[in-house]
Design a protein around this motif. Structure first.
Motif, PDB file in Angstrom:
ATOM      1  N   ILE A 245      32.478   5.252  18.650  1.00 46.02           N
ATOM      2  CA  ILE A 245      33.731   5.275  18.845  1.00 46.02           C
ATOM      3  C   ILE A 245      35.047   4.956  17.751  1.00 46.02           C
ATOM      4  O   ILE A 245      35.777   5.500  16.738  1.00 46.02           O
ATOM      5  CB  ILE A 245      34.265   4.936  19.965  1.00 46.02           C
ATOM      6  N   VAL A 246      34.214   3.375  17.293  1.00 45.02           N
ATOM      7  CA  VAL A 246      35.608   2.783  16.401  1.00 45.02           C
ATOM      8  C   VAL A 246      35.782   3.620  14.889  1.00 45.02           C
ATOM      9  O   VAL A 246      36.936   3.648  14.549  1.00 45.02           O
ATOM     10  CB  VAL A 246      34.836   1.083  16.095  1.00 45.02           C
TER      11      VAL A 246
ATOM     12  N   ILE B 225      37.757   7.016  15.749  1.00 45.60           N
ATOM     13  CA  ILE B 225      38.705   6.560  16.545  1.00 45.60           C
ATOM     14  C   ILE B 225      39.782   7.525  16.192  1.00 45.60           C
ATOM     15  O   ILE B 225      40.786   8.121  17.757  1.00 45.60           O
ATOM     16  CB  ILE B 225      39.409   5.012  16.059  1.00 45.60           C
TER      17      ILE B 225
ATOM     18  N   ALA C 189      27.936   3.231  21.200  1.00 48.50           N
ATOM     19  CA  ALA C 189      28.110   3.760  21.523  1.00 48.50           C
ATOM     20  C   ALA C 189      29.824   3.702  20.729  1.00 48.50           C
ATOM     21  O   ALA C 189      30.921   4.130  20.381  1.00 48.50           O
ATOM     22  CB  ALA C 189      27.992   4.213  22.651  1.00 48.50           C
ATOM     23  N   LEU C 190      30.608   2.218  20.676  1.00 48.38           N
ATOM     24  CA  LEU C 190      31.802   1.465  20.327  1.00 48.38           C
ATOM     25  C   LEU C 190      31.673   1.671  19.450  1.00 48.38           C
ATOM     26  O   LEU C 190      32.612   1.831  18.487  1.00 48.38           O
ATOM     27  CB  LEU C 190      31.679   0.606  20.913  1.00 48.38           C
TER      28      LEU C 190
ATOM     29  N   ILE D 175      25.962   0.490  24.919  1.00 48.65           N
ATOM     30  CA  ILE D 175      27.318   0.945  24.645  1.00 48.65           C
ATOM     31  C   ILE D 175      27.689   0.114  23.829  1.00 48.65           C
ATOM     32  O   ILE D 175      28.633   1.051  23.231  1.00 48.65           O
ATOM     33  CB  ILE D 175      27.545  -0.245  26.082  1.00 48.65           C
ATOM     34  N   LEU D 176      27.497  -0.382  22.904  1.00 42.59           N
ATOM     35  CA  LEU D 176      27.999  -1.280  21.545  1.00 42.59           C
ATOM     36  C   LEU D 176      28.084   0.384  20.857  1.00 42.59           C
ATOM     37  O   LEU D 176      28.444   0.006  19.823  1.00 42.59           O
ATOM     38  CB  LEU D 176      27.122  -2.664  21.466  1.00 42.59           C
TER      39      LEU D 176
ATOM     40  N   CYS E 208      28.578   7.289  26.681  1.00 44.64           N
ATOM     41  CA  CYS E 208      28.297   6.724  25.590  1.00 44.64           C
ATOM     42  C   CYS E 208      27.804   8.204  24.985  1.00 44.64           C
ATOM     43  O   CYS E 208      27.720   8.340  23.501  1.00 44.64           O
ATOM     44  CB  CYS E 208      27.104   5.666  25.568  1.00 44.64           C
TER      45      CYS E 208
END
Length: 485
Positions: free
Chosen positions: A229-230, A233, A225-226, A222-223, A313
């Motif tokens: 995403i960031v 963005i 994927a985050l 998940i990290l 993710c």
């Protein structure tokens, strides 16, 4: 051999290829309505399991959280990385929406099947619990259906403990070889040795392993994927718009349009979260909880984690990158996810993804083994038979990792999982009135102010329950629950 292949091919066509997915979807919607949209009513309550507040107080028992992590570890596997990428390739971005939709529906199905597994669980001589669809059949439907429990058990052993474990070994060994160049032999040896250490320790060692592995792999993925995403963005709104427009046919990026998106999203979603397939209830029954519905709610949360978190993710990693080209033939599956991640974060990320794949596969292997062990106990209590199964599973994991062609022997896995799902759906349909009764009991206690409802077996004298399975509850809580009814 060809005759066998033709037979299992027919079984697969009659289940997965024709009726099973629509049945799972329709029945999931049916359960959602009959239970009063239970997955949404208790959504906030699902997160309570993370604090361990539903533990009965026995430090040696499998907790609700441990059972949750084992089932998450089993549900989260190669399908979350490779399967999602395949769904996007064949169905377009819209497939992601239909994965989300089937997860929300499947949460209700999972709650029902796992609540029933808890209700009919049996306490073993060592204090552990065993349950699942096979025992729900025997104690819920009656001994005259024992043959159906045996059919279920045989299919579960063959599909999960044997077939899917071979595929898991093959998936992780191939990914590690492609990304870091480590020979399949060494990966196979590592998987076999570590898996052997865990499975010979029984359910408690499996639970302790899952308690460590699953949070690391889930939060790690998940990290990653985050971060993706960031970094992208500005493109996120466009990707989300593409998911919805493709899902409803406003935008067609692959052949088949909306139909392809629905078919791929539903199929991959169901394969990933396993709601209604009858596998997760075997693990759900091991937890020592106060009320069957409590663990049902927890297992609904497992479906949410698997699809809404982990599958999403992978979807954003792929859709935010430039490796995926809608409608174009080329790389797909795990290679698409891997190359998409590299395009975002650089070459080093493929090594981290390989570690994630290793953890995903390993957690699935020990989960699949336990399903087989639990199914075996329906037919025999022999310790020799259990140890033989352990040795066979370890050998199959090694064989699948080191000899990719050997996995073709397990062509029967998907068809047998189809039979599992059909049997499980029949059981759920026949026992749904019973589940609605205990759900009503759970709700009535909450309405009366009981914060943590407790099952009182005296309230269900007509059911074949193991009364010793519900005696580990705090007497004061039992009195509180009884007085509230």
């Amino acid at each position: 051999m060809q005759a066998l292949r033709d037979l299992f091919g027919l079984i697969e066509f009659l289940t997965w290829g024709w009726a099973l997915i629509p049945l799972l979807v329709i029945f999931g919607v049916f359960i959602t309505v009959l239970t009063g949209f239970v997955q949404f009513q208790f959504f906030r309550r699902m997160f309570r399991v993370l604090s361990g507040s539903n533990q009965t107080g026995d430090p040696n028992a499998i907790s609700a959280r441990e059972a949750l992590l084992i089932s998450v570890g089993g549900r989260v596997g190669g399908g979350n990385i490779a399967g999602v990428a395949v769904a996007i390739t064949l169905g377009g971005p819209g497939a992601v929406f239909w994965m989300w939709a089937i997860a929300l529906v499947g949460m209700a199905t999972s709650l029902v099947e796992c609540s029933l597994a808890q209700l009919y669980k049996r306490r073993e001589a060592n204090g552990d619990f065993r349950g699942g669809p096979a025992r729900s059949i025997i104690h819920g439907l009656g001994q005259e259906f024992h043959w159906l429990a045996v059919v279920y058990a045989v299919c579960l052993i063959a599909a999960f403990a044997l077939g899917f474990n071979a595929f898991q070994g093959n998936t992780v060994a191939g990914a590690v070889q492609d990304s870091v160049g480590i020979d399949r032999l060494w990966t196979g040896l590592l998987l076999a040795v570590v898996a052997g250490f865990i499975v010979f320790g029984g359910i408690h060692r499996i639970a302790k392993a899952a308690d460590v592995i699953v949070p690391i792999m889930a939060f790690g993925y998940i990290l990653m994927a985050l971060v993706v995403i960031v970094l992208n963005i500005g493109s996120v709104p466009g990707v989300i718009a593409s998911i919805f427009s493709n899902a409803f046919g406003f935008e067609e990026v692959v052949g088949g349009g909306m139909g392809a998106a629905i078919a791929q999203g539903l199929r991959r979603g169901l394969f990933s979260n396993e709601a209604g397939l009858g596998s997760a209830p075997n693990v759900a029954a091991t937890a020592d909880v106060r009320h069957p519905v409590s663990q049902g709610i927890t297992q609904a949360f497992s479906v949410f984690i698997d699809t809404i978190f982990i599958c999403s993710c992978t979807a954003f990693i792929v859709l935010l990158g430039d490796v995926y080209q809608p409608g174009a033939e080329g790389i797909d599956g795990i290679a698409l996810t891997q190359q998409s991640l590299v395009s975002h974060l650089g070459e080093w990320s493929q090594y981290l993804l390989s570690l994630m794949i290793l953890l995903f596969a390993f957690s699935s292997i020990i989960y699949n083994y336990y399903l087989g062990e639990n199914a075996l106990t329906v037919m025999t209590k022999s310790a020799m038979a259990t140890n033989a199964l352990r040795i066979i599973v370890i050998c199959i994991v090694f064989l699948g990792a080191t000899a990719p062609g050997a996995t073709s022997v397990f062509f029967f896995s998907d068809p047998l999982m189809g039979i599992l799902a059909v049997v499980n759906l029949v059981v759920i349909m026949m026992l749904l009135p019973t589940c609605l009764r205990i759900l009503k009991d759970f709700r009535s206690q909450l309405k009366a102010g009981v914060q943590r409802p407790v099952l009182n077996p005296d309230d269900f004298p007509d059911l074949d329950l193991d009364r010793t399975a519900w005696t580990g509850v705090d007497p004061e809580l039992q009195k509180e629950a009884t007085a509230a009814q």
